[in-house]
Enzyme design. Sequence first.
Site, short mmCIF file in Angstrom:
data_model
loop_
_atom_site.label_atom_id
_atom_site.label_comp_id
_atom_site.label_asym_id
_atom_site.label_seq_id
_atom_site.Cartn_x
_atom_site.Cartn_y
_atom_site.Cartn_z
N LYS A 3 1.11 -1.26 0.07
CA LYS A 3 0.23 -0.57 0.07
C LYS A 3 1.01 1.62 0.09
O LYS A 3 1.82 1.34 0.81
CB LYS A 3 -0.81 0.06 0.77
CG LYS A 3 -2.07 0.52 1.20
CD LYS A 3 -3.53 0.05 -0.58
CE LYS A 3 -4.54 0.64 0.71
NZ LYS A 3 -5.39 -0.35 -0.02
N GLY A 20 -24.28 3.24 2.86
CA GLY A 20 -22.93 3.54 1.55
C GLY A 20 -23.45 3.53 -0.10
O GLY A 20 -22.64 2.75 -0.85
N GLY A 65 -22.09 5.27 -2.59
CA GLY A 65 -21.79 5.10 -3.57
C GLY A 65 -21.88 4.40 -5.11
O GLY A 65 -21.83 3.38 -4.81
N GLY A 95 -21.54 0.35 -3.27
CA GLY A 95 -22.83 0.38 -3.03
C GLY A 95 -23.56 0.05 -3.68
O GLY A 95 -24.56 -0.67 -4.19
P1 NAD Z 1 -17.57 6.07 -3.17
O1 NAD Z 1 -17.16 7.95 -1.99
O2 NAD Z 1 -18.28 5.70 -3.73
O3 NAD Z 1 -18.47 5.56 -1.60
C1 NAD Z 1 -19.12 5.78 -0.53
C2 NAD Z 1 -20.35 6.65 0.10
O4 NAD Z 1 -20.07 6.25 1.75
C3 NAD Z 1 -20.54 7.77 -0.16
O5 NAD Z 1 -21.73 7.51 -0.69
C4 NAD Z 1 -20.76 8.49 0.88
O6 NAD Z 1 -21.40 9.33 0.76
C5 NAD Z 1 -21.10 7.69 2.08
N1 NAD Z 1 -20.96 7.80 2.72
C6 NAD Z 1 -20.11 8.05 3.69
N2 NAD Z 1 -20.90 8.68 5.38
C7 NAD Z 1 -21.55 7.80 5.42
C8 NAD Z 1 -22.51 7.09 6.41
N3 NAD Z 1 -22.11 7.75 7.73
N4 NAD Z 1 -23.24 6.74 6.37
C9 NAD Z 1 -23.80 6.64 4.99
N5 NAD Z 1 -23.22 6.15 4.33
C10 NAD Z 1 -21.66 6.93 3.78
O7 NAD Z 1 -16.35 5.17 -2.22
P2 NAD Z 1 -16.82 3.76 -2.82
O8 NAD Z 1 -15.54 3.18 -3.97
O9 NAD Z 1 -18.15 3.61 -2.66
O10 NAD Z 1 -15.71 2.53 -1.77
C11 NAD Z 1 -16.82 2.12 -0.14
C12 NAD Z 1 -16.19 1.41 0.41
O11 NAD Z 1 -15.64 0.10 -0.32
C13 NAD Z 1 -15.10 2.28 1.32
O12 NAD Z 1 -14.07 1.34 2.70
C14 NAD Z 1 -13.75 1.26 0.06
O13 NAD Z 1 -12.20 1.15 1.10
C15 NAD Z 1 -14.10 -0.03 -0.09
N6 NAD Z 1 -13.56 -0.96 -1.27
C16 NAD Z 1 -13.85 0.08 -2.22
C17 NAD Z 1 -13.04 -0.88 -3.50
C18 NAD Z 1 -13.45 -0.39 -5.19
O14 NAD Z 1 -13.16 -1.04 -6.16
N7 NAD Z 1 -13.90 0.79 -5.25
C19 NAD Z 1 -12.54 -2.11 -3.55
C20 NAD Z 1 -12.46 -2.15 -1.75
C21 NAD Z 1 -12.85 -1.84 -0.98
#
Ligand code: NAD
Length: 415
Positions: free
Chosen positions: A105, A216, A218, A221
């Site tokens: 990382k 979440g 995002g 999600g």
């Molecule tokens: P993202 O920023 O697109 O989505 C995160 C979402 O969480 C946003 O919609 C935000 O509004 C919401 N959020 C923040 N605080 C919140 C709360 N208190 N209650 C409810 N919702 C809340 O990020 P992402 O890429 O979707 O990643 C999300 C998680 O998945 C992270 O932990 C990331 O490390 C993990 N992850 C992502 C990937 C990937 O490929 N995108 C891979 C491995 C792990």
Amino acid sequence: MQSYNSFEVAQAQVTAAAKLLNLDRATLDLLLWPQREFTFTLPVRMDNGETRVLHAYRVQHNFARGPAKGGIRFHPDETLDTIRALAGWMTWKTAVANLPLGGSKGGVVCDPRKMSERELERTARAYVRALWPHIGADRDVPAPDVYTNPQTMAWMMDEYETITNRHQPGVMSNKPLALGGSEGRRSATARGGVVVVREACRACGIDPRGDYAIQGFGSNGQRAAILHQEILGGGRLVAASDSSGAVYNPEGMNPIELRNHKLRTGSVNGFSGSEPIDPAEVLELDLAVLYPAALENAVNVGNAERVRARVLCELANGPTTPQADQVLFAKGIHVIPDILANAGGVAASHLEMVQNRSGDYWGEAAVFARLDDTMTRAYHAVHGASRERGIHPRLGAMLVAVARVAQACKLRGWV
Ligand code: NAD
């Protein structure tokens, strides 16, 4: 709420698995610590002509099973300990998915929200100029992480190829498609999560067409919400939350329409046919499946007792605190731990590396089939180990991963 040093949490997980495996002291010591750490500074010219000196890290936790693999974050709160913990979790994630890779990382301490596109590009290129002898398709392969994206990877790859004077797309993963990225990579994390939910429902006799919710909503999600119905052949999305609120509809919401609503308005709030609820309630609904897909520590001692989902699929990294873990286990909730649940992303990165190496690029269907197979096998390895020993699936996943890495270290004669 208690705050945790994530590196100490990560080391405690390794120690617990090593104990069950009766690993000797030298092997444990090797696995507790990164094999290599780089701490360096990047002088970066800002648009106003000033030079700022940014602090940067790359931690390569383990190489026994293959080249190290892990993201690069641009974040103001980055610390060496966070990066160490995350590098270790990449080792365990690649091992649990049985990929021929290690874990790493990296990070740059900066606030990308206050930087221009050109400043970000100069930071990305400076990072590679400082680190290039120690990365590469056969050494260590970075990927995007918090506040970095495929464009960051494109700049980094270009800098690396310019320095080495060779075409080497495999030096970075999750690149744009036009520069050697893989079809199907964008949805791979969510797809992998839904595949393991499918296997968990089969293994535990849970009807996958029951209610589910996303904490979440995002990028990850939203994709999980849509793929859940596609891969499991049904299910009702009854609630979804983001940082600005949460919506609920016991009759179910169309995940594609909810995503379009969020893209249009910027939040889930006000989605037609839904009612607003407290975002905390999303975690406490009576559900077949709950996907925490936001940030760390969402499920903690304050609410774990009230979680009623039968399966909890940790799409986010670290959404459950160690104390909450014990509560969920005692309640019989089937937790799919993050190193397994979100391993689909790195599994697809590995497929991207394979395609980069061979120069033979596959269609989406081939990527999805390989990903499904990898995740299905990973789920059953973890489920089998947890059942056999009667342990929490998080420890089960660590047991599988630590055993594989320890075996590779021993076969190499390191310990
Ligand atoms: P993202 O920023 O697109 O989505 C995160 C979402 O969480 C946003 O919609 C935000 O509004 C919401 N959020 C923040 N605080 C919140 C709360 N208190 N209650 C409810 N919702 C809340 O990020 P992402 O890429 O979707 O990643 C999300 C998680 O998945 C992270 O932990 C990331 O490390 C993990 N992850 C992502 C990937 C990937 O490929 N995108 C891979 C491995 C792990």
